[in-house]
Design a protein around this motif. Structure first.
Motif, short mmCIF file in Angstrom:
data_model
loop_
_atom_site.label_atom_id
_atom_site.label_comp_id
_atom_site.label_asym_id
_atom_site.label_seq_id
_atom_site.Cartn_x
_atom_site.Cartn_y
_atom_site.Cartn_z
N HIS A 1 0.82 -1.21 0.00
CA HIS A 1 0.00 0.00 0.00
C HIS A 1 0.86 1.27 0.00
O HIS A 1 0.61 2.19 -0.78
N GLU A 2 1.86 1.32 0.86
CA GLU A 2 2.71 2.52 0.93
C GLU A 2 3.50 2.69 -0.35
O GLU A 2 3.66 3.82 -0.85
N GLY A 3 3.99 1.59 -0.92
CA GLY A 3 4.70 1.66 -2.19
C GLY A 3 3.82 2.19 -3.30
O GLY A 3 4.25 2.99 -4.14
N ARG A 4 2.56 1.77 -3.30
CA ARG A 4 1.62 2.25 -4.31
C ARG A 4 1.34 3.74 -4.11
O ARG A 4 1.24 4.50 -5.07
N ARG A 5 1.23 4.18 -2.86
CA ARG A 5 1.00 5.61 -2.60
C ARG A 5 2.17 6.44 -3.13
O ARG A 5 1.98 7.51 -3.71
N VAL A 6 3.39 5.95 -2.94
CA VAL A 6 4.57 6.66 -3.44
C VAL A 6 4.56 6.66 -4.97
O VAL A 6 4.87 7.68 -5.61
#
Length: 195
Positions: free
Chosen positions: A7-12
């Motif tokens: 999820h955090e990787g996708r947000r970045v």
């Protein structure tokens, strides 16, 4: 077994797409559809990361602010050994985004700055970034001996921070060359620090 999503990787990834589009078109050209296409994800994936466009923009602004802050730490603003005057000069140059390699970031930063005038969440993010930079400048001005009287280092830091933003704008619109802006910055620091 369901696919695991970072999820955090996708947000970045989405934030990077926002920044690329903001550089090309300004913030008014950033649409959910175009962000999804640039990030090579579905619109639903973008919507699962961010409830609103404003939330997505705030995250992207925080992301670019973190990138600039990380480089500023490397420039000596984190108290690493070295003369405070040199660290102050490096930090001011880094925050000014004067180098050709920083031109895209400068365009993006000023696009967010303009939008923050009408967006309180973006303004709040920028105020936090500016406060952190002001604190770093204040500490370095005081360590370099550039504070005059009570509140002098803080006042000098605010002036320097405003100057760095102004120089960024002057370079972007072509009023000053990067070298000319660096001369202005160097002259101000020499006057502030007495030589």
């Amino acid at each position: 077994m369901p696919k695991q999503v970072d999820h955090e990787g996708r947000r970045v990834l989405v934030a990077e797409a926002v920044l690329a589009l903001a550089d090309e078109r300004g913030l008014e050209g950033v649409t959910l559809r175009d962000v999804a296409a640039r990030a090579e994800v579905s619109m639903g994936a973008v919507q699962r990361c961010f409830r609103t466009k404003e939330e997505m923009l705030v995250f992207a602004l925080a992301h670019i602010g973190e990138r600039i802050t990380a480089r500023a730490r490397t420039a000596g603003a984190d108290g690493t050994p070295g003369p405070p005057r040199a660290a102050l000069g490096r930090l001011a140059a880094e925050v000014s985004l004067l180098g050709e390699e920083r031109r895209a970031e400068a365009r993006i930063w000023l696009a967010f700055l303009a939008q923050a005038v009408v967006s309180e969440p973006l303004a709040r993010t920028l105020r936090a970034d500016y406060a952190a930079l002001e604190d770093a400048f204040t500490r370095l001005v005081a360590e370099a001996g550039g504070d005059e009287g009570p509140g002098g280092a803080r006042r000098a830091a605010r002036t320097l921070l405003a100057l760095t933003d102004g120089l960024t704008a002057h370079v972007l619109v072509g009023h000053l060359t990067p070298d000319g802006a660096q001369e202005v910055l160097d002259g101000h620091l020499a006057g502030l620090l007495g030589g």
